[in-house]
Design an enzyme around this catalytic site. Structure first.
Site, PDB file in Angstrom:
ATOM      1  N   HIS A 220       0.832  -1.194  -0.017  1.00 21.14           N
ATOM      2  CA  HIS A 220      -0.054   0.166  -0.034  1.00 21.14           C
ATOM      3  C   HIS A 220       0.739   1.161   0.168  1.00 21.14           C
ATOM      4  CE1 HIS A 220      -2.005   3.099   2.508  1.00 21.14           C
ATOM      5  NE2 HIS A 220      -2.859   3.076   1.502  1.00 21.14           N
ATOM      6  N   SER A 221       0.504   2.333  -0.738  1.00 27.37           N
ATOM      7  CA  SER A 221       1.318   3.545  -0.796  1.00 27.37           C
ATOM      8  C   SER A 221       2.611   3.155  -1.168  1.00 27.37           C
ATOM      9  CB  SER A 221       0.946   4.194   0.664  1.00 27.37           C
ATOM     10  OG  SER A 221       1.591   5.475   0.544  1.00 27.37           O
ATOM     11  N   LEU A 222       3.708   3.917  -0.299  1.00 28.23           N
ATOM     12  CA  LEU A 222       4.975   3.529  -0.543  1.00 28.23           C
ATOM     13  C   LEU A 222       5.292   2.135  -0.725  1.00 28.23           C
ATOM     14  CD1 LEU A 222       8.154   4.361  -0.748  1.00 28.23           C
ATOM     15  CD2 LEU A 222       7.827   4.591   1.761  1.00 28.23           C
ATOM     16  N   HIS A 320      -6.950   8.102   1.926  1.00 25.47           N
ATOM     17  CA  HIS A 320      -5.848   7.071   1.379  1.00 25.47           C
ATOM     18  C   HIS A 320      -5.710   5.981   2.201  1.00 25.47           C
ATOM     19  CE1 HIS A 320      -1.739   6.627  -0.336  1.00 25.47           C
ATOM     20  NE2 HIS A 320      -1.075   6.557   0.834  1.00 25.47           N
TER      21      HIS A 320
END
Length: 375
Positions: A220-222, A320
């Protein structure tokens, strides 16, 4: 082509559908690394070896199946937590058919790259789940926040996180005006302490421990962007959630491009400004928190949920976190009429499509503006 294979858990946890996925693997990691170094100013231009790729069909996750995406998202959430450690982070039960083979990066003195490696009971499938950014902005914080932020600003900013004159850049590549030194940018991503090289070491260790297993990468994300970069490096199936655009980072890392990156699937929604590439500018929420999230282009294919139009979500960085994806975005089929009160004809999951004609950092000029001693 979808197979009939499933990986079952408990009744309440998941059913994970699989399908055959075409991937391209480099002839060896050593060959990939040599090809990657060749274009750098310090690389060996006389290196005769040409990198070759082998095309393989491997069993990967069925990204057209919402329930499969949901349970990969739950597994991705678990990368942020250590089971039964009392930190308040929810840990999703993945069922008896998954083992937690080992956590990585959770040692007491570790403050960076971390997550968990999961395996099926028969070790046929191994999933490397990589944690994303831990910060108050994204719902957390903790010991990894400083290094997470450094990697974010190096990988996803146009030029060393130089948003304006008030920012302290994370590297010395700014050359005045709208100019940025390309060689300097690429050199700044070569530090062994950054997350990408740590990830390659992890993948090599996992593949050594499970030589006959199919390895998937999720995050997830980074963590999703790192999963994608590693998926290009090793030719492993990838599913990411709300990942910032990583295509620019792949180019700056000089990752040799395989014949196809269609084994990489990004899942995100239009109300999240981070994967959309709109959480930038001096007054953006990301910038106020010290993050220069300026990239927007993704490799592979993207499944984009238009939650702004269909569900009337507001664009907000608070959409997010992975918990939003698990509890709201993937809780129902995309074509479920109860989501917006009207009957829709869309499939259960939006179609995965490549992001053609994507442009980012268009206001910057890149070139050789600085001498190496000026970096």
């Amino acid at each position: 082509m979808s197979s009939q294979n499933t990986i079952h858990g408990t009744r309440d946890s998941y059913t994970l559908m699989t399908r055959m996925t075409k991937t391209h693997r480099p002839s060896s990691f050593a060959s990939f690394a040599r090809a990657r170094m060749k274009p750098f100013p310090w690389g060996d231009e006389d290196e005769p070896e040409e990198l070759s790729w082998s095309e393989d069909d491997v069993l990967g996750p069925d990204v057209t199946n919402r329930e499969s995406l949901l349970h990969l998202a739950k597994m991705t959430n678990n990368a942020y937590a250590y089971p039964n450690n009392g930190d308040g982070r929810e840990w999703y039960d993945l069922g008896h058919n998954w083992n937690i083979s080992f956590p990585f990066g959770w040692e007491e003195d570790e403050d960076g790259f971390r997550g968990h490696v999961f395996t099926t009971a028969d070790n046929s499938t191994v999933v490397i789940s990589i944690k994303g950014t831990s910060a108050g902005l994204f719902g957390g914080g903790g010991p990894t926040a400083r290094k997470d932020k450094l990697n974010d600003n190096l990988l996803f900013s146009c030029c060393c996180a130089r948003v304006d004159f008030t920012w302290k850049p994370v590297c010395g590549c700014y050359a005045g005006g709208s100019k940025c030194d390309q060689d300097c940018l690429e050199a700044s991503l070569m530090e062994d302490t950054l997350f990408y090289p740590i990830g390659t070491n992890l993948y090599n260790n996992v593949s050594y421990m499970y030589p006959n297993s199919t390895i998937w990468l999720i995050g997830h994300s980074l963590g999703g962007a790192l999963a994608s970069l590693l998926g290009v490096t090793f030719g492993a199936p990838v599913v990411t959630f709300e990942a910032p655009g990583e295509k620019m980072a792949a180019a700056r890392l000089h990752l040799p491009s395989p014949p196809s990156t269609q084994h990489i699937t990004h899942v995100y929604h239009t109300a999240d400004p981070i994967p959309m590439g709109t959480c930038n500018g001096v007054i953006s929420t990301c910038a106020i928190a010290g993050y220069a999230m300026e990239s927007r282009c993704h490799m592979g294919k993207s499944i984009i949920y238009d939650t702004v139009t269909k569900w009337e979500w507001n664009v907000d960085v608070r959409t997010h976190p992975i918990k939003v994806i698990v509890d709201k975005l993937l809780a129902k089929d995309w074509n479920d009429p109860h989501n917006n009160g009207s009957v829709a004809k869309e499939p259960a999951v939006p179609e995965a499509k490549p992001e053609d004609d994507c442009v980012e950092c268009y206001s910057w000029e890149y070139g050789q503006f600085l001498e190496p001693g000026e970096w």
